[in-house]
Design a protein around this motif. Sequence first.
Motif, PDB file in Angstrom:
ATOM      1  N   LYS A  71       2.570   1.549  -3.635  1.00 38.12           N
ATOM      2  CA  LYS A  71       1.639   1.904  -4.724  1.00 38.12           C
ATOM      3  C   LYS A  71       0.704   3.055  -4.360  1.00 38.12           C
ATOM      4  O   LYS A  71      -0.035   3.528  -5.210  1.00 38.12           O
ATOM      5  N   GLN A  72       0.680   3.453  -3.078  1.00 40.51           N
ATOM      6  CA  GLN A  72      -0.212   4.496  -2.569  1.00 40.51           C
ATOM      7  C   GLN A  72      -1.692   4.120  -2.601  1.00 40.51           C
ATOM      8  O   GLN A  72      -2.552   4.961  -2.424  1.00 40.51           O
ATOM      9  N   ARG A  73      -1.996   2.845  -2.833  1.00 40.50           N
ATOM     10  CA  ARG A  73      -3.358   2.332  -2.754  1.00 40.50           C
ATOM     11  C   ARG A  73      -3.325   0.816  -2.869  1.00 40.50           C
ATOM     12  O   ARG A  73      -2.354   0.245  -3.369  1.00 40.50           O
ATOM     13  N   TYR A  82      -8.117   1.241  -0.871  1.00 42.16           N
ATOM     14  CA  TYR A  82      -7.658   1.675   0.440  1.00 42.16           C
ATOM     15  C   TYR A  82      -6.341   2.418   0.273  1.00 42.16           C
ATOM     16  O   TYR A  82      -5.508   2.004  -0.524  1.00 42.16           O
ATOM     17  N   LYS A  83      -6.177   3.494   1.023  1.00 41.83           N
ATOM     18  CA  LYS A  83      -4.936   4.274   0.982  1.00 41.83           C
ATOM     19  C   LYS A  83      -4.302   4.279   2.364  1.00 41.83           C
ATOM     20  O   LYS A  83      -5.009   4.347   3.372  1.00 41.83           O
ATOM     21  N   ALA A  92       0.834  -1.211   0.000  1.00 39.34           N
ATOM     22  CA  ALA A  92       0.000   0.000   0.000  1.00 39.34           C
ATOM     23  C   ALA A  92       0.866   1.257   0.000  1.00 39.34           C
ATOM     24  O   ALA A  92       0.555   2.232  -0.690  1.00 39.34           O
ATOM     25  N   ARG A  93       1.947   1.252   0.774  1.00 38.29           N
ATOM     26  CA  ARG A  93       2.844   2.418   0.793  1.00 38.29           C
ATOM     27  C   ARG A  93       3.550   2.606  -0.545  1.00 38.29           C
ATOM     28  O   ARG A  93       3.708   3.716  -1.017  1.00 38.29           O
ATOM     29  N   LEU A 119      -5.012   2.370   7.379  1.00 41.67           N
ATOM     30  CA  LEU A 119      -5.581   2.518   6.035  1.00 41.67           C
ATOM     31  C   LEU A 119      -6.881   3.300   6.113  1.00 41.67           C
ATOM     32  O   LEU A 119      -7.564   3.273   7.138  1.00 41.67           O
TER      33      LEU A 119
END
Length: 86
Positions: free
Chosen positions: A38-40, A81-82, A35-36, A70
């Motif tokens: 790809k930023q999502r 989700y970010k 997530a970090r 998130l």
Amino acid sequence: FQSRRRHTRYISVTGVQTCALPIFQANLEKIMAYAREKQRITNDEVERITKVKDRQAANYLNLLIKKKKLVKFGKTTNTFYKPIGK
């Protein structure tokens, strides 16, 4: 007949019993790292990178939302989700 559970400790996390806490923690770390980067992240991506089924992927994401790591965007098909913060 007596039922025995040998050498296994069950821990309830978001309503799901698991006996593999190190694997569970490793999967949460994989999800956050992805997530970090790809930023999502989506539920399907969680299923793919952790090799779990849909319900367990949703449980992982809900736990990370509760831990305020998130934020959820959307409600149905296009939900993603970010990460919060770093």
